[in-house]
Scaffold this motif. Sequence first.
Motif, PDB file in Angstrom:
ATOM      1  N   ILE A  60       0.809  -1.223   0.000  1.00 55.60           N
ATOM      2  CA  ILE A  60       0.000   0.000   0.000  1.00 55.60           C
ATOM      3  C   ILE A  60       0.841   1.272   0.000  1.00 55.60           C
ATOM      4  O   ILE A  60       0.664   2.129  -0.865  1.00 55.60           O
ATOM      5  N   PRO A  61       1.802   1.435   0.919  1.00 51.53           N
ATOM      6  CA  PRO A  61       2.640   2.633   0.837  1.00 51.53           C
ATOM      7  C   PRO A  61       3.516   2.649  -0.415  1.00 51.53           C
ATOM      8  O   PRO A  61       3.846   3.713  -0.940  1.00 51.53           O
ATOM      9  N   LEU A  62       3.866   1.468  -0.894  1.00 47.96           N
ATOM     10  CA  LEU A  62       4.692   1.391  -2.104  1.00 47.96           C
ATOM     11  C   LEU A  62       3.984   2.037  -3.292  1.00 47.96           C
ATOM     12  O   LEU A  62       4.587   2.781  -4.070  1.00 47.96           O
ATOM     13  N   ALA A  63       2.681   1.799  -3.433  1.00 50.28           N
ATOM     14  CA  ALA A  63       1.935   2.298  -4.591  1.00 50.28           C
ATOM     15  C   ALA A  63       1.290   3.654  -4.354  1.00 50.28           C
ATOM     16  O   ALA A  63       0.847   4.302  -5.309  1.00 50.28           O
ATOM     17  N   ASP A  64       1.243   4.114  -3.111  1.00 46.97           N
ATOM     18  CA  ASP A  64       0.589   5.392  -2.807  1.00 46.97           C
ATOM     19  C   ASP A  64       1.371   6.548  -3.435  1.00 46.97           C
ATOM     20  O   ASP A  64       2.565   6.688  -3.202  1.00 46.97           O
ATOM     21  N   PRO A  65       0.716   7.398  -4.235  1.00 45.30           N
ATOM     22  CA  PRO A  65       1.433   8.490  -4.913  1.00 45.30           C
ATOM     23  C   PRO A  65       2.052   9.517  -3.980  1.00 45.30           C
ATOM     24  O   PRO A  65       2.969  10.238  -4.393  1.00 45.30           O
ATOM     25  N   VAL A  66       1.562   9.620  -2.733  1.00 42.62           N
ATOM     26  CA  VAL A  66       2.180  10.565  -1.806  1.00 42.62           C
ATOM     27  C   VAL A  66       3.137   9.869  -0.833  1.00 42.62           C
ATOM     28  O   VAL A  66       3.674  10.499   0.071  1.00 42.62           O
TER      29      VAL A  66
END
Length: 359
Positions: free
Chosen positions: A142-148
Motif C-alpha cells: 500500500i505505501p509502495l503504490a501510494d502516490p504521496v
Amino acid sequence: MLAKLLLITTTTLLSEVGPSSAETDATALLWEHYLRPQIMWPALPDDAIADLAMLPAVPAVDTDVLALGTRLFHDPQLSSTGDVSCASCHQAAHAFADPQEVSSGSQGAMGKRNAPALVNTRLWRHFFWDGRSPDLVHQAAIPLADPVEMANSTDAVVNYVGNAESYRQLWRSAYADQAVEWRLIAAAIAEFEQQLQSPPNRLDQFLLAIKQQQWQQAKASLTDQELMGLDIFRGKAGCIKCHNGPLLSDQQFHNTGLHYYGRFYEDLGRFEVTANAHDMGKFRTPSLRQLRDTAPYMHNGLFPHLGGIVNMYSHGGARPQPREPLPTPIYYPQTSDLLVPFRLSEEERRALLAFLQML
C-alpha cells in the motif's frame, strides 16, 4: 514566644521532610491493593474488556529472510524517485514511528496522517489507522503504490530487486532458487517488521514480579507516584477501557472526536474502508508503549505532548457539533460513549503522566 517559634519551625521542617502521615497511609494502602495477584486488584470499569499484560517473547525468525527484509526496509530505491524508504517514515530512534505531525513521501509530498510505530507488529490484527490491511504482507504494497508515499509499483520493485547485483546473494540465501516475486519481497519486509519489539519497561517488570509473587521486587519496579498513576489509569480516568492487553490497545476502532467532519482537515478514518456511516471518525486505538519515543500523538499528530491528551480526555474527548443542522438521513460522527469526563487533582494529573511516560 519562644515556644511558638519552636512550634512554627518544627511544623515547617516536618512539611519539608516528606509527606504527611495521611499521605503515607494512603500510599501504603494503595500498595496493599496492588501487591497481590492481579485477579485481586481493584475492579476495572464496567466497559473494560481486559487488564494490563506483559509483552510475550519474540518467536524465532528466519535469519536469512530477516537479512533480506532489513535491506529492503531501508532501501530508498524501492520508491520511484529513489528518495524514500520504509525507514524514512518509520524511524528506529522513534520506535519506528515518525516524529513529524504527518509523514512526507516521495519528493516531499505530504500525507494526512502520522506514521504509527511498527514495534510489536506481530501482535496487531489490523494495520494502518483505519485498519485497511489484515496482515503485514498485504500492508507492504500500500505505501509502495501510494502516490504521496513511495509512488512506485510492485512490478517495478520486482524488476529492480531481480536485477540488482547487491540483492543477488541476499535473495539466494533467503529463498534459494525461487524466482523474485512480490509475494516473497513483501514476506521478507514483514519478517523484519515482525521482530521489532519494544524493550521491557518497568510495568512489564512489575507485572512479572506480581505474577511470580515477588512482592519486594514488584514494589521496587514502580515509584509511589507511578503506582498512583497506574491506579488512575485503571480506574478514575478509565484509560484501561481502550488501552489494555500487551499492546496497551484493545485493537478496536473508536471515535475520539478528531475527525474534523466538514472542515479542511476532515479525516473519516475507518469509514473510508467500510463505508459504514457509524464508522465515521473512528481510528484504531494506538499502543501506548514507548510513548516517550513516539510523539507527536493521534492519527494526525495533533498533540506534541501527553498533557494535552490528558486534558482532552478529562473533558470526555472532543465533542464537535455540526456547523448547521443536517438533513435527517445524513449521519454526523458521534464521539464514543466510552469517553466519560473525569476530574483530576494536580497531584493525580502528574501521577498519571508519570505512569504514561514510564511506558
